[in-house]
Design a protein around this motif. Structure first.
Motif, PDB file in Angstrom:
ATOM      1  N   ILE A 169       0.809  -1.217   0.000  1.00 47.70           N
ATOM      2  CA  ILE A 169       0.000   0.000   0.000  1.00 47.70           C
ATOM      3  C   ILE A 169       0.846   1.272   0.000  1.00 47.70           C
ATOM      4  N   MET A 170       2.013   1.264   0.642  1.00 54.34           N
ATOM      5  CA  MET A 170       2.823   2.481   0.691  1.00 54.34           C
ATOM      6  C   MET A 170       3.403   2.802  -0.684  1.00 54.34           C
ATOM      7  N   GLY A 171       4.052   1.821  -1.300  1.00 51.66           N
ATOM      8  CA  GLY A 171       4.639   2.039  -2.616  1.00 51.66           C
ATOM      9  C   GLY A 171       3.601   2.292  -3.685  1.00 51.66           C
TER      10      GLY A 171
ATOM     11  N   THR B  98      -1.653  -6.645   4.045  1.00 50.41           N
ATOM     12  CA  THR B  98      -2.770  -7.600   4.025  1.00 50.41           C
ATOM     13  C   THR B  98      -2.912  -8.382   5.323  1.00 50.41           C
ATOM     14  N   LEU B  99      -1.901  -8.349   6.188  1.00 46.05           N
ATOM     15  CA  LEU B  99      -1.962  -9.088   7.453  1.00 46.05           C
ATOM     16  C   LEU B  99      -2.278  -8.188   8.638  1.00 46.05           C
TER      17      LEU B  99
ATOM     18  N   TYR C 290      -8.702  -2.660  -0.590  1.00 44.97           N
ATOM     19  CA  TYR C 290      -8.058  -1.335  -0.549  1.00 44.97           C
ATOM     20  C   TYR C 290      -6.784  -1.339  -1.390  1.00 44.97           C
ATOM     21  N   LEU C 291      -5.917  -2.323  -1.163  1.00 46.16           N
ATOM     22  CA  LEU C 291      -4.685  -2.435  -1.939  1.00 46.16           C
ATOM     23  C   LEU C 291      -4.983  -2.662  -3.412  1.00 46.16           C
ATOM     24  N   HIS C 292      -5.982  -3.502  -3.687  1.00 43.72           N
ATOM     25  CA  HIS C 292      -6.327  -3.820  -5.072  1.00 43.72           C
ATOM     26  C   HIS C 292      -6.731  -2.572  -5.860  1.00 43.72           C
TER      27      HIS C 292
END
Length: 389
Positions: free
Chosen positions: A13-15, A46-47, A156-158
């Motif tokens: 998520i940061m990158g 994700t964890l 969210y990441l997706h």
């Protein structure tokens, strides 16, 4: 040798947030995001327990999370009508004993000054609000009436990773094995595939691995992985009004659909860096540390059944449990987005936006992140966040 204007090490998520906002801010140069775990099986993103709050002790942290809250509230506008991360605005409830009350009150003053919707209530008032709660040993609690809750980290990441596919961003699956320096600049990044990428600018967004990545460039960064256990349990009672509850002991619990998740039992005193390959839950923590606290704080939880558990790693800043954001003062083309110590998931879009502005425009515009600069690491100057959960 392939050449990129910017190489981002870390594609969770940061990158991903930084790459996204670089394009949104008008950066048109070549851009690569390197991620060693494309399925994010062991990613801190994700964890995590996937929550967002405004209850911090430092105003800068509140501003970072409020930026992400605003993004959540206009998610479809940003990412399209299908965008959904299951955000449940259930609030946080952080409890304090009489001894901890001055810190809770001071934090609450900071939160109110930043516009956060947090109320501070004594134990009796909280028990009236939440009849399932025991107020024994509690002086007061700070409750997020709005603007706090939890969400689906994978979804969210997706959203960010999917958006990058249409933004001319090269998503590279590899591990970084070396970073070459030429004087006061980083020059290239070598991958375990044998490929070397020439880089005009390198961003460390490597999460719990950030300290090791910095060391490859000859830079000291006091960020290391710290193991955090999350346990899932079932209970007969369903409390639809339950916020994410943080006991004075540091143990937390919140609803997750038809079950509950809990954690926070690790003792940070004398804690060492985690083995990067260790994702085995410490099962005894639930029985010996967590369950007695839950049964005391929520009497109905005396009868519960633990069903499973998982482990994630915090990118823990040993100095002050706060983020390191911005360029190295001497190696100016090496940029940090590290050390969020458990709140990186909720602050990544804000950090990405801020760094994108700094890179593209030469200054922070939306959120001033100078308080998080690497200079304090060099000076040993503590900028401590007291509300680390």
């Amino acid at each position: 040798m392939t050449k990129y204007d910017i190489v981002i090490i870390g594609g969770a998520i940061m990158g991903a947030s930084l790459a996204y906002y670089l394009r949104k801010e008008g950066f048109s140069g070549s851009l690569a995001v390197i991620e060693r775990d494309p399925n994010f099986t062991h990613s801190a993103t994700t964890l995590s327990a996937a929550s967002i709050r405004q209850q911090f002790s430092q105003p800068e942290n509140i501003r970072l999370s409020r930026f992400t809250l605003d993004l959540f509230r206009r998610l479809k506008q940003e990412f399209g009508d299908e965008a959904d991360i299951g955000f449940r605005e259930g609030g946080y409830l952080i409890l304090a004993t009489e001894e901890g009350l001055p810190v809770l009150q001071a934090n609450h003053d900071v939160q109110l000054a930043e516009g956060a919707d947090i109320v501070l209530e004594d134990a009796a008032t909280l028990v009236k609000r939440f009849p399932w709660l025991s107020g024994d040993g509690v002086a007061a609690g700070a409750y997020g009436v709005s603007g706090e809750g939890w969400f689906d980290a994978h979804a969210y990441l997706h959203l960010f990773r999917k958006a990058l596919r249409g933004m001319k961003v090269d998503l590279v699956t590899a591990s970084v094995t070396a970073i070459a320096r030429q004087g006061d600049r980083v020059a290239s990044v070598t991958l375990d595939t044998g490929e070397t990428l020439e880089a005009g600018l390198v961003v460390n967004a490597a999460g719990p691995n950030a300290g090791k990545v910095a060391a490859l460039a000859g830079i000291e960064l006091p960020v290391e992985p710290r193991k955090r256990n999350v346990f899932v349990f079932e209970a007969r009672e369903r409390y639809e009004d339950m916020p994410l509850l943080v006991d004075p002991s540091g143990i937390y619990v919140r609803p997750e659909g038809s079950v509950y998740i809990t954690g926070g039992a690790e003792d940070e005193a004398g804690e060492q860096a985690a083995d990067p390959t260790d994702f085995e839950p410490d099962w005894s923590l639930f029985e010996n540390e967590i369950w007695p606290v839950l049964a005391t704080r929520i009497p109905a939880f005396e009868a519960i059944k633990m069903t499973r558990a998982w482990v994630g790693h915090y990118d823990y800043n040993v100095l002050d449990q706060n983020a390191v954001i911005g360029p190295h003062p001497q190696v100016a083309n090496f940029i940090f987005a590290n050390g969020f110590s458990g709140h990186g998931l909720q602050q990544a879009p804000a950090a990405g936006k801020a760094l994108a502005e700094l890179i593209v425009h030469g200054q922070y515009r939306t959120i001033d992140c100078r308080a998080f600069s690497y200079e304090r690491i060099v000076e040993g100057r503590v900028f401590r966040e007291l509300n680390v959960i």
